[in-house]
Design a protein around this motif. Sequence first.
Motif, PDB file in Angstrom:
ATOM      1  N   VAL A 360      -7.168  -8.233   6.524  1.00  0.00           N
ATOM      2  CA  VAL A 360      -5.990  -7.440   6.213  1.00  0.00           C
ATOM      3  C   VAL A 360      -4.888  -7.970   7.460  1.00  0.00           C
ATOM      4  N   ALA A 361      -3.888  -8.678   7.098  1.00  0.00           N
ATOM      5  CA  ALA A 361      -3.121  -9.375   8.314  1.00  0.00           C
ATOM      6  C   ALA A 361      -2.449  -8.222   8.833  1.00  0.00           C
ATOM      7  N   GLY A 362      -2.067  -8.346  10.167  1.00  0.00           N
ATOM      8  CA  GLY A 362      -1.557  -7.205  10.855  1.00  0.00           C
ATOM      9  C   GLY A 362      -2.252  -6.167  11.589  1.00  0.00           C
ATOM     10  N   GLY A 363      -3.623  -6.137  11.067  1.00  0.00           N
ATOM     11  CA  GLY A 363      -4.488  -5.192  11.689  1.00  0.00           C
ATOM     12  C   GLY A 363      -4.428  -3.692  10.961  1.00  0.00           C
ATOM     13  N   LEU A 364      -3.842  -3.606   9.986  1.00  0.00           N
ATOM     14  CA  LEU A 364      -3.750  -2.410   9.068  1.00  0.00           C
ATOM     15  C   LEU A 364      -5.151  -1.951   8.347  1.00  0.00           C
ATOM     16  N   ARG A 365      -5.457  -0.883   8.104  1.00  0.00           N
ATOM     17  CA  ARG A 365      -6.537  -0.388   7.640  1.00  0.00           C
ATOM     18  C   ARG A 365      -6.482   0.086   6.366  1.00  0.00           C
ATOM     19  N   VAL A 366      -6.765  -0.496   5.198  1.00  0.00           N
ATOM     20  CA  VAL A 366      -6.313  -0.472   3.705  1.00  0.00           C
ATOM     21  C   VAL A 366      -7.425   0.555   3.421  1.00  0.00           C
ATOM     22  N   SER A 367      -7.373   1.371   2.703  1.00  0.00           N
ATOM     23  CA  SER A 367      -8.263   2.512   1.936  1.00  0.00           C
ATOM     24  C   SER A 367      -7.749   2.609   0.451  1.00  0.00           C
ATOM     25  N   ASP A 368      -6.893   1.971   0.175  1.00  0.00           N
ATOM     26  CA  ASP A 368      -6.209   2.284  -1.268  1.00  0.00           C
ATOM     27  C   ASP A 368      -7.308   1.533  -2.233  1.00  0.00           C
ATOM     28  N   PRO A 369      -7.712   1.987  -3.131  1.00  0.00           N
ATOM     29  CA  PRO A 369      -8.541   1.443  -4.333  1.00  0.00           C
ATOM     30  C   PRO A 369      -8.003   0.272  -5.151  1.00  0.00           C
ATOM     31  N   ALA A 370      -6.598   0.276  -5.156  1.00  0.00           N
ATOM     32  CA  ALA A 370      -5.995  -0.479  -5.984  1.00  0.00           C
ATOM     33  C   ALA A 370      -5.859  -2.022  -5.218  1.00  0.00           C
ATOM     34  N   ALA A 371      -6.583  -2.065  -4.061  1.00  0.00           N
ATOM     35  CA  ALA A 371      -6.480  -3.277  -3.381  1.00  0.00           C
ATOM     36  C   ALA A 371      -7.852  -4.377  -3.966  1.00  0.00           C
ATOM     37  N   ASP A 372      -8.723  -3.824  -4.978  1.00  0.00           N
ATOM     38  CA  ASP A 372      -9.652  -4.365  -5.619  1.00  0.00           C
ATOM     39  C   ASP A 372      -9.371  -5.701  -6.150  1.00  0.00           C
ATOM     40  N   LEU A 373      -7.905  -5.768  -6.956  1.00  0.00           N
ATOM     41  CA  LEU A 373      -7.615  -6.930  -7.729  1.00  0.00           C
ATOM     42  C   LEU A 373      -6.994  -7.974  -6.859  1.00  0.00           C
ATOM     43  N   ALA A 374      -6.447  -7.361  -5.777  1.00  0.00           N
ATOM     44  CA  ALA A 374      -5.755  -8.515  -4.726  1.00  0.00           C
ATOM     45  C   ALA A 374      -6.998  -9.123  -4.027  1.00  0.00           C
ATOM     46  N   VAL A 375      -8.046  -8.158  -3.706  1.00  0.00           N
ATOM     47  CA  VAL A 375      -9.141  -9.024  -2.808  1.00  0.00           C
ATOM     48  C   VAL A 375      -9.677  -9.756  -3.760  1.00  0.00           C
ATOM     49  N   ALA A 376     -10.087  -9.690  -5.142  1.00  0.00           N
ATOM     50  CA  ALA A 376     -10.817 -10.490  -5.993  1.00  0.00           C
ATOM     51  C   ALA A 376      -9.826 -11.661  -6.131  1.00  0.00           C
TER      52      ALA A 376
END
Length: 457
Positions: A360-376
């Motif tokens: 995750v650029a910038g070092g932010l910690r992401v816990s939002d489950p909506a990130a699944d599609l972006a990761v895929a």
Amino acid sequence: MAKLLKTYVCQSCGAASSKWQGQCADCGSWNTMVEESAPAASPFAQKHHLQKGGRRLSLEALNVETALPKRLSTGIGELDRALGGGLVAGSATLIGGDPGIGKSTLLLQAAGLIARAGPAVVYVSGEEAADQVRLRAHRLGLGNAPVRLAAATSVRDILTTLGDGAAPALLIIDSIQTMHSDLLEGAPGTVSQVRAAAQELIRYAKETGTALVLVGHVTKDGQIAGPRVLEHMVDTVLYFEGERSHQYRVLRAVKNRFGGTDEIGVFAMAAEGLTEVSNPSSLFLTHRDEAVSGAVVFPALEGTRPVLVEIQALVVRLASGATPRRAVVGWDSGRLAMVLAVLEARCGLSFSSCEVYLNVAGGLRVSDPAADLAVAAALVSALAERPLATDAVAFGELALSGELRPVGHAGLRLKEAAKLGFGRALMPTNGEVKAEGLSLSRFRTLGQLVDHLLGRG
């Protein structure tokens, strides 16, 4: 004569045991059981019940009108946002973070701005001398702020001093792990000392209406050190996150009895101290002229604020027989394993012979489950070496069946993306959500998204 009992208390979780043991039975930590003296148990105290002899309480109705609590603005908008609008009179706030992350700097800036506005502020440091705090205030441009300083570790001395005059509007204790109560034996920082010191300070805040802010140390796992009951005692718990090698800092609320949780405030470390960042997306987005494979922009939602971050994936094919690595920075490694399994089982893509790196650029910690599609989407783009359009964002939750599930606040995410100049969005079939200026591509399953990215069908 009352028999003096001894107990062994875990310094990590506060669990008590009558016998010493190498590993705590509750939290599993090793070599954390420390002997402490328990209250004396007399035969009368053991047989006496608590059904009589107390003070009768006045029970009130639930529907009585109650005024909203009065808040004290800190003068720092991002800090007020994380607190839910400011400090509440008589409340206790606990702020934790890694060493050197900027906890003392932020609180000193807030103390100086509040004191300049008129309310009385007391800053008690148990780790630094008053001269050290004064020098930091001069570097921050707050040398003339009427903040009253003290360097002390005795809770009795602090409360005696505060009891001589009018109660201050704000009391800052830096830090609670250095405070010591002479009513108990043990060194500062032990479970019993931290609990007793915090209890006395919180009692003073509730009785006088002083807003109390406690600084807490954190363990190597990122949790606030000391007993877990400390977080239950206070009204608000804030975590100050970020890497010291990065410029940004994130103040995250994980508990707030007077406001919403999961709210964040974003700061940037500068020579004059911590400065507010009104547009956090500018920190976490990578500006580039041409599309790059494996990079996808994700509109995350932190509390009520949408923040656009860039998900970066790298897939490296290995020779047969080599063991592939899975490295993740800023996201849950278990969730990455789930996304890879769904891509293999439902979409026919093979990652078994590839090393996968996700960041995750910038070092932010992401816990939002909506990130699944972006990761895929980032993984498929990196595997096929087909970049996505630079003006596209992606969000959605992934089920094990390969179905894309809708997520909350899709309108806020799309509005933020359109405001920052993005033109299209990849998302699940999410009802009647619309966005002006954005072209929406909706998908029911992950397989449909993969076909769209690879140009199949």
